[in-house]
Write a protein that holds these residues in place. Sequence first.
Motif, PDB file in Angstrom:
ATOM      1  N   ALA A  42     -45.292 -52.804 -60.666  1.00  0.00           N
ATOM      2  CA  ALA A  42     -44.073 -53.271 -61.126  1.00  0.00           C
ATOM      3  C   ALA A  42     -43.094 -53.276 -60.016  1.00  0.00           C
ATOM      4  N   TYR A  43     -43.148 -52.480 -59.232  1.00  0.00           N
ATOM      5  CA  TYR A  43     -42.350 -52.359 -57.969  1.00  0.00           C
ATOM      6  C   TYR A  43     -42.965 -52.285 -56.798  1.00  0.00           C
ATOM      7  N   PRO A  44     -43.809 -53.527 -56.181  1.00  0.00           N
ATOM      8  CA  PRO A  44     -44.269 -53.461 -55.034  1.00  0.00           C
ATOM      9  C   PRO A  44     -43.546 -53.177 -53.731  1.00  0.00           C
ATOM     10  N   ASP A  45     -42.439 -52.938 -53.764  1.00  0.00           N
ATOM     11  CA  ASP A  45     -41.986 -52.938 -52.544  1.00  0.00           C
ATOM     12  C   ASP A  45     -41.383 -51.377 -52.417  1.00  0.00           C
ATOM     13  N   LEU A  46     -41.806 -50.649 -53.237  1.00  0.00           N
ATOM     14  CA  LEU A  46     -41.515 -48.983 -53.228  1.00  0.00           C
ATOM     15  C   LEU A  46     -43.019 -48.542 -52.965  1.00  0.00           C
ATOM     16  N   ALA A  47     -43.107 -47.754 -52.102  1.00  0.00           N
ATOM     17  CA  ALA A  47     -44.289 -46.810 -51.675  1.00  0.00           C
ATOM     18  C   ALA A  47     -44.085 -45.503 -52.479  1.00  0.00           C
ATOM     19  N   VAL A  48     -45.141 -44.927 -53.296  1.00  0.00           N
ATOM     20  CA  VAL A  48     -44.885 -43.699 -53.974  1.00  0.00           C
ATOM     21  C   VAL A  48     -45.902 -42.657 -53.341  1.00  0.00           C
ATOM     22  N   ARG A  49     -45.134 -41.651 -52.830  1.00  0.00           N
ATOM     23  CA  ARG A  49     -45.762 -40.161 -52.530  1.00  0.00           C
ATOM     24  C   ARG A  49     -45.637 -39.241 -53.623  1.00  0.00           C
ATOM     25  N   MET A  50     -46.924 -38.628 -54.024  1.00  0.00           N
ATOM     26  CA  MET A  50     -46.880 -37.989 -55.091  1.00  0.00           C
ATOM     27  C   MET A  50     -47.557 -36.273 -54.723  1.00  0.00           C
ATOM     28  N   LEU A  51     -46.777 -35.468 -55.133  1.00  0.00           N
ATOM     29  CA  LEU A  51     -47.149 -33.884 -54.448  1.00  0.00           C
ATOM     30  C   LEU A  51     -47.405 -33.025 -55.787  1.00  0.00           C
ATOM     31  N   LEU A  52     -48.498 -32.734 -55.790  1.00  0.00           N
ATOM     32  CA  LEU A  52     -48.717 -31.706 -56.828  1.00  0.00           C
ATOM     33  C   LEU A  52     -48.660 -30.226 -56.652  1.00  0.00           C
ATOM     34  N   ASN A  53     -47.687 -29.705 -57.453  1.00  0.00           N
ATOM     35  CA  ASN A  53     -47.593 -28.265 -57.280  1.00  0.00           C
ATOM     36  C   ASN A  53     -46.834 -27.594 -58.194  1.00  0.00           C
ATOM     37  N   ASN A  54     -47.131 -26.468 -58.820  1.00  0.00           N
ATOM     38  CA  ASN A  54     -46.678 -26.019 -59.816  1.00  0.00           C
ATOM     39  C   ASN A  54     -45.254 -24.841 -59.504  1.00  0.00           C
ATOM     40  N   GLU A  55     -45.045 -25.037 -58.146  1.00  0.00           N
ATOM     41  CA  GLU A  55     -43.687 -24.168 -57.614  1.00  0.00           C
ATOM     42  C   GLU A  55     -42.573 -25.095 -57.971  1.00  0.00           C
ATOM     43  N   LEU A  56     -41.370 -24.474 -58.111  1.00  0.00           N
ATOM     44  CA  LEU A  56     -39.992 -25.235 -58.450  1.00  0.00           C
ATOM     45  C   LEU A  56     -39.712 -25.863 -57.055  1.00  0.00           C
ATOM     46  N   VAL A  57     -39.451 -27.270 -56.847  1.00  0.00           N
ATOM     47  CA  VAL A  57     -39.227 -27.774 -55.459  1.00  0.00           C
ATOM     48  C   VAL A  57     -37.585 -27.461 -55.319  1.00  0.00           C
ATOM     49  N   ASP A  58     -37.646 -27.315 -53.976  1.00  0.00           N
ATOM     50  CA  ASP A  58     -35.993 -27.061 -53.539  1.00  0.00           C
ATOM     51  C   ASP A  58     -35.776 -28.317 -52.893  1.00  0.00           C
ATOM     52  N   PHE A  59     -34.834 -29.080 -53.637  1.00  0.00           N
ATOM     53  CA  PHE A  59     -34.520 -30.378 -53.420  1.00  0.00           C
ATOM     54  C   PHE A  59     -33.569 -30.337 -51.946  1.00  0.00           C
ATOM     55  N   ASN A  60     -32.884 -29.497 -51.760  1.00  0.00           N
ATOM     56  CA  ASN A  60     -32.237 -29.340 -50.496  1.00  0.00           C
ATOM     57  C   ASN A  60     -33.240 -28.983 -49.273  1.00  0.00           C
ATOM     58  N   ALA A  61     -34.496 -28.472 -49.696  1.00  0.00           N
ATOM     59  CA  ALA A  61     -35.047 -28.234 -48.223  1.00  0.00           C
ATOM     60  C   ALA A  61     -36.269 -29.250 -48.113  1.00  0.00           C
ATOM     61  N   THR A  62     -36.325 -30.385 -49.020  1.00  0.00           N
ATOM     62  CA  THR A  62     -37.490 -31.127 -48.818  1.00  0.00           C
ATOM     63  C   THR A  62     -36.986 -32.824 -49.005  1.00  0.00           C
ATOM     64  N   ASN A  63     -37.864 -33.659 -48.787  1.00  0.00           N
ATOM     65  CA  ASN A  63     -37.379 -34.953 -49.109  1.00  0.00           C
ATOM     66  C   ASN A  63     -37.701 -35.406 -50.466  1.00  0.00           C
ATOM     67  N   VAL A  64     -38.199 -34.611 -51.306  1.00  0.00           N
ATOM     68  CA  VAL A  64     -38.393 -34.806 -52.743  1.00  0.00           C
ATOM     69  C   VAL A  64     -37.476 -35.632 -53.302  1.00  0.00           C
ATOM     70  N   ASP A  65     -37.825 -36.829 -54.088  1.00  0.00           N
ATOM     71  CA  ASP A  65     -36.700 -37.435 -54.704  1.00  0.00           C
ATOM     72  C   ASP A  65     -36.504 -37.001 -56.317  1.00  0.00           C
ATOM     73  N   VAL A  66     -37.892 -36.841 -56.982  1.00  0.00           N
ATOM     74  CA  VAL A  66     -37.901 -36.573 -58.189  1.00  0.00           C
ATOM     75  C   VAL A  66     -38.732 -35.642 -58.555  1.00  0.00           C
ATOM     76  N   ALA A  67     -38.660 -34.850 -59.685  1.00  0.00           N
ATOM     77  CA  ALA A  67     -39.603 -33.744 -59.915  1.00  0.00           C
ATOM     78  C   ALA A  67     -40.035 -33.937 -61.351  1.00  0.00           C
ATOM     79  N   ILE A  68     -40.934 -33.249 -61.839  1.00  0.00           N
ATOM     80  CA  ILE A  68     -41.470 -32.927 -63.163  1.00  0.00           C
ATOM     81  C   ILE A  68     -41.336 -31.455 -63.305  1.00  0.00           C
TER      82      ILE A  68
END
Length: 306
Positions: A117-143
């Motif tokens: 649907a959005y071929p201009d966007l690349a996707v990087r997916m990280l699998l981890n059960n730890e809570l991501v620290d948005f201030n210390a990583t380049n993660v955009d969104v999290a589940i």
Amino acid sequence: MSRLPPLAAIRTFEAAGRLQNFSRAAEELGLTQAAVSYQVRQLEDRLGRALFVREKGRVRLSETGQRLLPAISNAFATMGDAFAALGSDEADVLTISAMTTFGGTWLSARIGGFQLAYPDLAVRMLLNNELVDFNATNVDVAIRVGRGSWPGLRADFLYRSHITPICAPAFLEANHIERPEDLLHVDRLAPNDPWWAGWFAAAGVDTVPPPQRRGIELDSQLQEASAVQGGYGIALMTPLLWRAELDAGRLVRPFDALYQPGTAHYLVHRENRVGVRKIERFREWLRAEMEKDRHLLPDELWAPLS
């Protein structure tokens, strides 16, 4: 770096030399003309050489300044290109942090649709059960799983957490499982997990004796699915995430009863990034994909937690 003069002074010299005018350099840098003169003088004192020839009403580069300016201008241009490239990369890459089970099952099976649907966007997916620290990583969104209240984050409700026993067809047949009580006498993965007591109560089993041994405890439903498909035991799993295996008959769900542990799944990101295109497009796509599965679960599981 220790041999370099102060960067502010170098930047001021570059602007003044390129423009051949202290007033215009001051305007470009947001400084006063006096501040530009001071920075240039500091640099000259540091080098022990004049960088400009001061004439009445104007300045021009000295021989030393003429030798120095091209290298410095090229260095700033190179740095500018590097930061511009980095900004472009970040703008075109959506980095998702997802819990191991959700990301490795439901999301992995569908994320290709977002890419199409959005071929201009690349996707990087990280699998981890730890809570991501948005201030210390380049993660955009999290589940995330929880109650939906995380300071500084926007949380979009997806669905309520729910589990039910799931096993392989051969295990179901071999153990003659017909009633919820029958699960008290078979091998259960993580038998000491309090969620088992919760599920038995939801299934109408009033008294649940403690298991006679600890059994096998695994980190995620991905591992549990491998174990039960291999014929070992029965595990508490989320049927929404295993629709393909259930529909294909590789796994079976003996009973309809579901246990809700009181949490829910959310899509989260920093509040200050509301409106960022790649985040908003993924948010819209994810909600639309979840809506396609709405018929698979009772309505109550799609209602946000109160």
